[in-house]
Design a protein around this motif. Structure first.
Motif, PDB file in Angstrom:
ATOM      1  N   VAL A  17       0.809  -1.215   0.000  1.00  0.00           N
ATOM      2  CA  VAL A  17       0.000   0.000   0.000  1.00  0.00           C
ATOM      3  C   VAL A  17       0.844   1.268   0.000  1.00  0.00           C
ATOM      4  CG1 VAL A  17      -1.654   1.325   1.369  1.00  0.00           C
ATOM      5  CG2 VAL A  17      -1.973  -1.103   1.059  1.00  0.00           C
ATOM      6  N   GLY A  18       2.005   1.239   0.632  1.00  0.00           N
ATOM      7  CA  GLY A  18       2.775   2.467   0.716  1.00  0.00           C
ATOM      8  C   GLY A  18       4.253   2.235   0.960  1.00  0.00           C
ATOM      9  N   ALA A  19       4.981   3.326   0.949  1.00  0.00           N
ATOM     10  CA  ALA A  19       6.409   3.278   1.217  1.00  0.00           C
ATOM     11  C   ALA A  19       6.625   2.841   2.660  1.00  0.00           C
ATOM     12  CB  ALA A  19       7.027   4.651   0.984  1.00  0.00           C
ATOM     13  N   THR A  20       7.442   1.817   2.854  1.00  0.00           N
ATOM     14  CA  THR A  20       7.655   1.239   4.173  1.00  0.00           C
ATOM     15  C   THR A  20       9.149   1.132   4.440  1.00  0.00           C
ATOM     16  OG1 THR A  20       5.641  -0.059   3.866  1.00  0.00           O
ATOM     17  CG2 THR A  20       7.083  -0.723   5.657  1.00  0.00           C
ATOM     18  N   VAL A  21       9.564   1.602   5.621  1.00  0.00           N
ATOM     19  CA  VAL A  21      10.963   1.578   6.014  1.00  0.00           C
ATOM     20  C   VAL A  21      11.090   0.824   7.325  1.00  0.00           C
ATOM     21  CG1 VAL A  21      12.934   3.023   6.682  1.00  0.00           C
ATOM     22  CG2 VAL A  21      11.357   3.811   4.923  1.00  0.00           C
ATOM     23  N   GLN A  22      12.001  -0.158   7.368  1.00  0.00           N
ATOM     24  CA  GLN A  22      12.269  -0.849   8.625  1.00  0.00           C
ATOM     25  C   GLN A  22      13.160   0.038   9.479  1.00  0.00           C
ATOM     26  OE1 GLN A  22      13.384  -4.965   8.412  1.00  0.00           O
ATOM     27  NE2 GLN A  22      14.278  -4.939  10.464  1.00  0.00           N
ATOM     28  N   PRO A  40      17.333  -1.006  15.366  1.00  0.00           N
ATOM     29  CA  PRO A  40      17.017  -1.594  16.673  1.00  0.00           C
ATOM     30  C   PRO A  40      16.751  -0.536  17.760  1.00  0.00           C
ATOM     31  CG  PRO A  40      18.805  -2.812  15.664  1.00  0.00           C
ATOM     32  CD  PRO A  40      18.547  -1.598  14.790  1.00  0.00           C
ATOM     33  N   GLU A  41      17.477   0.572  17.730  1.00  0.00           N
ATOM     34  CA  GLU A  41      17.250   1.638  18.705  1.00  0.00           C
ATOM     35  C   GLU A  41      15.885   2.285  18.491  1.00  0.00           C
ATOM     36  OE1 GLU A  41      21.462   0.784  18.285  1.00  0.00           O
ATOM     37  OE2 GLU A  41      20.015   1.418  16.788  1.00  0.00           O
ATOM     38  N   GLN A  42      15.542   2.522  17.235  1.00  0.00           N
ATOM     39  CA  GLN A  42      14.231   3.089  16.932  1.00  0.00           C
ATOM     40  C   GLN A  42      13.114   2.118  17.313  1.00  0.00           C
ATOM     41  OE1 GLN A  42      15.287   3.826  12.830  1.00  0.00           O
ATOM     42  NE2 GLN A  42      14.919   6.032  13.093  1.00  0.00           N
ATOM     43  N   PHE A  43      13.331   0.818  17.094  1.00  0.00           N
ATOM     44  CA  PHE A  43      12.359  -0.188  17.508  1.00  0.00           C
ATOM     45  C   PHE A  43      12.079  -0.083  19.005  1.00  0.00           C
ATOM     46  CE2 PHE A  43      12.201  -4.316  19.732  1.00  0.00           C
ATOM     47  CZ  PHE A  43      10.877  -4.636  19.491  1.00  0.00           C
ATOM     48  N   GLN A  44      13.140  -0.005  19.815  1.00  0.00           N
ATOM     49  CA  GLN A  44      12.955   0.084  21.269  1.00  0.00           C
ATOM     50  C   GLN A  44      12.183   1.346  21.643  1.00  0.00           C
ATOM     51  OE1 GLN A  44      13.310  -2.294  23.248  1.00  0.00           O
ATOM     52  NE2 GLN A  44      14.773  -3.648  22.277  1.00  0.00           N
ATOM     53  N   PHE A  45      12.482   2.451  20.966  1.00  0.00           N
ATOM     54  CA  PHE A  45      11.783   3.701  21.247  1.00  0.00           C
ATOM     55  C   PHE A  45      10.303   3.589  20.865  1.00  0.00           C
ATOM     56  CE2 PHE A  45      10.197   7.917  20.363  1.00  0.00           C
ATOM     57  CZ  PHE A  45      10.645   8.629  21.466  1.00  0.00           C
ATOM     58  N   VAL A  46      10.027   3.078  19.666  1.00  0.00           N
ATOM     59  CA  VAL A  46       8.635   2.949  19.200  1.00  0.00           C
ATOM     60  C   VAL A  46       7.868   1.985  20.101  1.00  0.00           C
ATOM     61  CG1 VAL A  46       7.219   2.066  17.286  1.00  0.00           C
ATOM     62  CG2 VAL A  46       9.106   3.642  16.825  1.00  0.00           C
ATOM     63  N   ARG A  47       8.504   0.894  20.495  1.00  0.00           N
ATOM     64  CA  ARG A  47       7.836  -0.063  21.389  1.00  0.00           C
ATOM     65  C   ARG A  47       7.504   0.594  22.727  1.00  0.00           C
ATOM     66  NH1 ARG A  47      10.246  -5.813  23.431  1.00  0.00           N
ATOM     67  NH2 ARG A  47      11.904  -4.476  24.207  1.00  0.00           N
ATOM     68  N   PHE A  73       8.536  -0.546  11.925  1.00  0.00           N
ATOM     69  CA  PHE A  73       8.530   0.077  10.606  1.00  0.00           C
ATOM     70  C   PHE A  73       7.792   1.407  10.667  1.00  0.00           C
ATOM     71  CE2 PHE A  73       4.625  -2.387  10.734  1.00  0.00           C
ATOM     72  CZ  PHE A  73       3.678  -1.507  10.223  1.00  0.00           C
ATOM     73  N   LEU A  74       8.053   2.228   9.659  1.00  0.00           N
ATOM     74  CA  LEU A  74       7.283   3.432   9.382  1.00  0.00           C
ATOM     75  C   LEU A  74       6.732   3.264   7.977  1.00  0.00           C
ATOM     76  CD1 LEU A  74       6.282   6.356   9.756  1.00  0.00           C
ATOM     77  CD2 LEU A  74       8.520   7.111   8.936  1.00  0.00           C
ATOM     78  N   ALA A  75       5.416   3.384   7.829  1.00  0.00           N
ATOM     79  CA  ALA A  75       4.777   3.268   6.518  1.00  0.00           C
ATOM     80  C   ALA A  75       3.991   4.533   6.226  1.00  0.00           C
ATOM     81  CB  ALA A  75       3.844   2.057   6.497  1.00  0.00           C
ATOM     82  N   GLY A  83       4.603   0.842  13.217  1.00  0.00           N
ATOM     83  CA  GLY A  83       4.086  -0.471  13.579  1.00  0.00           C
ATOM     84  C   GLY A  83       5.190  -1.402  14.008  1.00  0.00           C
ATOM     85  N   LEU A  84       4.788  -2.469  14.661  1.00  0.00           N
ATOM     86  CA  LEU A  84       5.703  -3.513  15.109  1.00  0.00           C
ATOM     87  C   LEU A  84       5.351  -4.799  14.384  1.00  0.00           C
ATOM     88  CD1 LEU A  84       5.480  -2.728  18.921  1.00  0.00           C
ATOM     89  CD2 LEU A  84       7.191  -1.913  17.299  1.00  0.00           C
ATOM     90  N   PHE A  85       6.368  -5.567  14.008  1.00  0.00           N
ATOM     91  CA  PHE A  85       6.124  -6.846  13.352  1.00  0.00           C
ATOM     92  C   PHE A  85       7.140  -7.867  13.825  1.00  0.00           C
ATOM     93  CE2 PHE A  85       9.131  -4.705  10.640  1.00  0.00           C
ATOM     94  CZ  PHE A  85       9.867  -5.683   9.971  1.00  0.00           C
TER      95      PHE A  85
END
Length: 132
Positions: free
Chosen positions: A48-53, A56-63, A83-85, A95-97
């Motif tokens: 559906v859209g542009a998605t960027v993984q 690991p540091e950003q993952f911890q922050f987003v979580r 990810f950021l979509a 989102g988290l996956f």
């Protein structure tokens, strides 16, 4: 109870219109099943859209951010990557996956939180001081 019913009807109408027209066209349509406790695939998000993984540091922050926003939960959100979509309408979602590609936790990516997550990705701390 009435709010819940209205939310359920709204989610159902989004899901119905998305499936009736074929493949989802927006992130809102892709994530409609999450309101029913279901998960979606990261491939559906990418379609559906542009998605960027994220790093690991950003993952911890987003979580951590996901844990702080309502509705609060007592457990960690599902997923070990983030990810950021963004879809063609300009809607942004964090989102988290997991390793299996299942997406079960998302939240809106406002401009200010995108900037903060970008700062985290660059290793910025927001503090001024002297080198040690």
């Amino acid at each position: 109870m009435r709010r819940f019913m209205l939310a359920a009807v709204a989610a159902a109408s989004l899901w119905t219109s998305a499936s009736a027209a074929g493949e989802p066209k927006t992130l809102e349509e892709v994530f409609a099943p999450l309101s029913e406790g279901l998960c979606v695939t990261i491939d559906a998000v990418r379609a559906v859209g542009a998605t960027v993984q994220l790093t690991p540091e950003q993952f911890q922050f987003v979580r951590g951010f996901w844990m702080a926003i309502p509705p609060a939960t007592r457990g960690l959100p599902p997923g070990d990557k983030a990810f950021l979509a963004k879809d063609s309408n300009g809607v942004g979602v964090f989102g988290l996956f997991d390793d299996g590609g299942e997406v079960c936790a998302v939240f809106q990516a406002t401009d200010w939180i995108e900037r903060v997550v970008d700062d985290v990705g660059r290793g910025e701390t927001g503090k001024l001081g002297q080198a040690m």
